[in-house]
Design an enzyme around this catalytic site. Sequence first.
Site, PDB file in Angstrom:
ATOM      1  N   TYR A 147       0.898  -1.210  -0.068  1.00  0.00           N
ATOM      2  CA  TYR A 147      -0.097  -0.083  -0.037  1.00  0.00           C
ATOM      3  C   TYR A 147       1.045   1.401  -0.024  1.00  0.00           C
ATOM      4  O   TYR A 147       1.850   1.431   0.725  1.00  0.00           O
ATOM      5  CB  TYR A 147      -1.096  -0.137   1.077  1.00  0.00           C
ATOM      6  CG  TYR A 147      -1.685   1.315   1.495  1.00  0.00           C
ATOM      7  CD1 TYR A 147      -2.811   1.583   0.407  1.00  0.00           C
ATOM      8  CD2 TYR A 147      -1.632   2.044   2.474  1.00  0.00           C
ATOM      9  CE1 TYR A 147      -3.700   2.528   0.525  1.00  0.00           C
ATOM     10  CE2 TYR A 147      -2.310   3.503   2.589  1.00  0.00           C
ATOM     11  CZ  TYR A 147      -3.392   3.383   1.731  1.00  0.00           C
ATOM     12  OH  TYR A 147      -4.136   4.579   1.875  1.00  0.00           O
ATOM     13  N   ASP A 242       9.236   3.059  -0.337  1.00  0.00           N
ATOM     14  CA  ASP A 242       8.125   3.900   0.631  1.00  0.00           C
ATOM     15  C   ASP A 242       8.500   3.232   1.893  1.00  0.00           C
ATOM     16  O   ASP A 242       7.995   2.204   2.414  1.00  0.00           O
ATOM     17  CB  ASP A 242       6.782   3.105  -0.135  1.00  0.00           C
ATOM     18  CG  ASP A 242       5.818   3.704   0.741  1.00  0.00           C
ATOM     19  OD1 ASP A 242       6.080   4.628   1.783  1.00  0.00           O
ATOM     20  OD2 ASP A 242       4.734   3.636   0.432  1.00  0.00           O
ATOM     21  N   LYS A 270       4.112   9.084   8.817  1.00  0.00           N
ATOM     22  CA  LYS A 270       4.019   8.377  10.308  1.00  0.00           C
ATOM     23  C   LYS A 270       4.901   8.635  11.355  1.00  0.00           C
ATOM     24  O   LYS A 270       4.735  10.070  11.835  1.00  0.00           O
ATOM     25  CB  LYS A 270       3.965   6.804  10.033  1.00  0.00           C
ATOM     26  CG  LYS A 270       2.852   6.421   9.162  1.00  0.00           C
ATOM     27  CD  LYS A 270       2.506   4.907   9.013  1.00  0.00           C
ATOM     28  CE  LYS A 270       1.349   4.738   8.287  1.00  0.00           C
ATOM     29  NZ  LYS A 270       1.254   4.233   7.085  1.00  0.00           N
TER      30      LYS A 270
HETATM   31  C1  LIG Z   1       0.349   4.694   6.051  1.00  0.00           C
HETATM   32  C2  LIG Z   1       1.156   4.673   4.420  1.00  0.00           C
HETATM   33  C3  LIG Z   1       0.878   5.291   3.453  1.00  0.00           C
HETATM   34  C4  LIG Z   1       0.264   6.537   3.354  1.00  0.00           C
HETATM   35  O1  LIG Z   1       0.216   7.529   4.488  1.00  0.00           O
HETATM   36  P1  LIG Z   1      -0.818   8.428   4.833  1.00  0.00           P
HETATM   37  O2  LIG Z   1      -0.288   9.251   5.821  1.00  0.00           O
HETATM   38  O3  LIG Z   1      -1.867   7.513   5.689  1.00  0.00           O
HETATM   39  O4  LIG Z   1      -1.523   8.843   3.711  1.00  0.00           O
HETATM   40  C5  LIG Z   1       2.044   5.276   2.444  1.00  0.00           C
HETATM   41  N1  LIG Z   1       2.778   4.054   2.313  1.00  0.00           N
HETATM   42  C6  LIG Z   1       2.977   3.135   3.378  1.00  0.00           C
HETATM   43  C7  LIG Z   1       3.922   2.139   3.162  1.00  0.00           C
HETATM   44  C8  LIG Z   1       2.153   3.379   4.491  1.00  0.00           C
HETATM   45  O5  LIG Z   1       2.382   2.741   5.498  1.00  0.00           O
END
Ligand SMILES: *Cc1c(COP(=O)(O)O)cnc(C)c1O
Length: 431
Positions: A147, A242, A270
């Site tokens: 994701y 990511d 995060k």
């Molecule tokens: C949480 C997450 C996102 C999205 O971040 P948001 O702040 O919710 O938009 C993107 N990539 C990864 C790997 C994530 O865990």
Amino acid sequence: MSGVVVSQNEVLFERAQKTIPGGVNSPVRAFRSVGGTPRFFKRANGPYVWDADDKRYIDYIGSWGPAVLGHAHPEVIKAVQDAAVGGLSFGAPTEGEIVMAETLCEMLPSMEQVRLVSSGTEATMSAIRLARGFTGRDTIVKFEGCYHGHADSLLVKAGSGLLTFGNPTSAGVPEDFAKHTRVLDYNNVEQLHELFKASGSSIACVIVEPVAGNMNLIRPSHEFLNTLRELCTQHGAVLIFDEVMTGFRVGPQGVQGVYGITPDLTTLGKIIGGGMPMGAFGGRKDIMACIAPLGPVYQAGTLSGNPVAVAAGLTTMCLLKQEGFYQTLEAQTRKLVEAFNQVAYAHGETFCADSIGGMFGIYFSEKVPTTFAEVSASNRDRFNKFFHAMLDAGVYLAPSAYEAGFVSVTHDDAVIEATKVAIDRAFAAIK
Ligand SMILES: *Cc1c(COP(=O)(O)O)cnc(C)c1O
């Protein structure tokens, strides 16, 4: 009259659904996959959260990762209060943003320059646009089960595997967008070789969760990450790690430090916001130079580098740079995983657990999965029962078998021991 006390969680959930679609502002919060009533939280402190009925839970979500110091760390709260008094937002540059950028670039050697945004989604969306602008190519490659936020071209799950055009996972994503996204299986090196051989010169970038945490916790093989690095270099594609979830979660340099691999771009979120909305993307200076105002790739944000978010983030980063922080985080997470495994074994459950740094996975399967298909084959019905039994026993796990779990440094031995007692009670309850 039976004298049944109505839960305030239920009252709030009923009310929420009248004005908020599904009663929540982010879908997984609605408990759809596990069933039942979501808990509405009133407050949090250290390893604990309290719901609308004032029931206390040991929290293993930590706001999906940011609460690595434990909830409401006094120094972070103080920094936020001080920043707020000085003004909430200026829409103009501040010194704090420079310090934040310097801190990120110092901690992640692959990051020569960085730009702050307000969420992980913004970070990945901008990184993809940048990779396309830099290479002048359209195709992006992602992996099933990873994701990367909810930007259109990234909401593509899988066609029928290798070399097929992606099918949009979400309604509202035009086929015209989705067709530029190729989806491969995680940890599958052969598919990578085949795709790059067939169309390497049209690939703008590969984006990957270098340790996956959005299909439960899945480790990459060294070969998988090494192959990614080699193929991207050979074919002039941009490798994007990511690390929105894994950054400062699995170690002080994220997965790139643990595996010793240098991506071209990294996305963060995060933890770097310390609980406030913040994301970042950065990496090679020659690539970052393509962004406006220096280059032709447009990217902007009214609240980007927000002073209150920067204060929370910077204070968090300072605290986790302290000697021994990651040793403690990793050791506590390891103890939790051992507790899960020991108790499950004693109950004769088909179950296993794994962790890396401060994140963990629990699986109702015989061995730890390495692909999305293997995660999907685990016993989700059993997970759902266990999830609710754990809630009853006062432990808050992620409400889906497809999510990883998160530990903070405030999850000390007593908290892990209390969790172990709850695990035992939960397995006994679902016998
Ligand atoms: C949480 C997450 C996102 C999205 O971040 P948001 O702040 O919710 O938009 C993107 N990539 C990864 C790997 C994530 O865990």
